[in-house]
Enzyme design. Structure first.
Site, PDB file in Angstrom:
ATOM      1  N   CYS A  33      -9.383  -6.396  -2.509  1.00  0.00           N
ATOM      2  CA  CYS A  33      -9.667  -5.312  -3.442  1.00  0.00           C
ATOM      3  C   CYS A  33      -9.649  -5.893  -4.856  1.00  0.00           C
ATOM      4  O   CYS A  33      -9.718  -7.113  -5.032  1.00  0.00           O
ATOM      5  CB  CYS A  33      -8.700  -4.138  -3.281  1.00  0.00           C
TER       6      CYS A  33
ATOM      7  N   ARG B 242      -4.960  -1.149  -2.383  1.00  0.00           N
ATOM      8  CA  ARG B 242      -5.716  -1.025  -1.137  1.00  0.00           C
ATOM      9  C   ARG B 242      -5.552  -2.224  -0.215  1.00  0.00           C
ATOM     10  O   ARG B 242      -5.264  -2.066   0.981  1.00  0.00           O
ATOM     11  CB  ARG B 242      -7.207  -0.808  -1.440  1.00  0.00           C
TER      12      ARG B 242
ATOM     13  N   ASP C 168     -10.158   3.612  -4.971  1.00  0.00           N
ATOM     14  CA  ASP C 168      -8.971   2.987  -5.558  1.00  0.00           C
ATOM     15  C   ASP C 168      -8.012   4.095  -5.971  1.00  0.00           C
ATOM     16  O   ASP C 168      -8.333   4.897  -6.851  1.00  0.00           O
ATOM     17  CB  ASP C 168      -9.377   2.143  -6.769  1.00  0.00           C
TER      18      ASP C 168
END
Length: 149
Positions: free
Chosen positions: A3, A9, A117
Site C-alpha cells: 500500500c 492496509r 485507504d
C-alpha cells in the site's frame, strides 16, 4: 502486500494472508510505496482491528517496496491503482510486471477496484477494509494452496 505507507492496509493484508497459509511453505510480507513509515509499527487502528479478529500484527515494521522484492516474491498484491503504477514503474522486465496485481481483481476480475485507504476515513473504515481483505485473501490463499501443493 503493498500500500502507500505500510501502516494501514498492507499490514492488515499481510496478517490476514499469513493466517490463511502454512507458514512453512509461504513467506508473506508487506511494504509501502512511500518511505514515511519505515521502521514504524502499523497504525494503532489496524492493530486494534486485527486484534478484534484474533490476529497480532503489532510486531510488523514498515518498510519501503524496492526492486529486490521482485526477486524475493512470486506474487505482489497492491491495494490500489496508484500503488500498482508505483510498483510497475520499478519493474524492469515483463516477468516482474506480471507478478504485480491489484488485490481486489482476485474478487472482481479486471475491475481494478481500490481497497480504500482508511487512514483519514470513517470510524469503521478499518473494519470495512479488514472484511474486504479477509474475503479476497480467502480466494488467494485457496489458489496458492492448489498451485503450491
Amino acid at each position: 502486500m503493498v500500500c502507500l505507507g505500510n501502516i494501514c492496509r498492507s499490514p492488515l493484508a499481510e496478517g490476514i494472508m499469513a493466517s490463511k497459509l502454512p507458514k512453512d511453505k509461504f513467506n508473506v510480507d508487506s511494504a509501502g510505496t512511500g518511505s514515511w513509515h519505515i521502521g514504524h509499527s502499523p497504525d494503532a487502528r489496524s492493530i486494534s482491528t486485527a486484534k478484534k479478529n484474533k490476529l497480532d500484527i503489532s510486531k510488523q515494521k514498515g518498510r519501503q517496496f524496492n526492486i529486490n522484492d521482485f526477486a524475493i516474491y512470486d506474487y505482489i498484491y497492491v491495494m490500489d491503482k496508484s500503488n500498482y503504477d508505483d510498483v510497475i514503474e520499478l519493474a524492469q522486465t515483463s516477468e516482474q510486471k506480471n507478478k504485480v496485481q491489484i488485490i481486489l481483481n482476485e474478487l472482481y476480475p479486471n475491475e481494478n477496484m481500490d481497497v480504500p485507504d482508511p487512514y483519514f476515513g470513517m470510524p469503521n473504515g478499518f473494519e470495512i477494509v479488514y472484511n474486504m481483505l479477509n474475503e479476497v485473501c480467502d480466494i488467494i490463499a485457496d489458489k496458492l494452496k492448489v498451485i503450491h501443493q
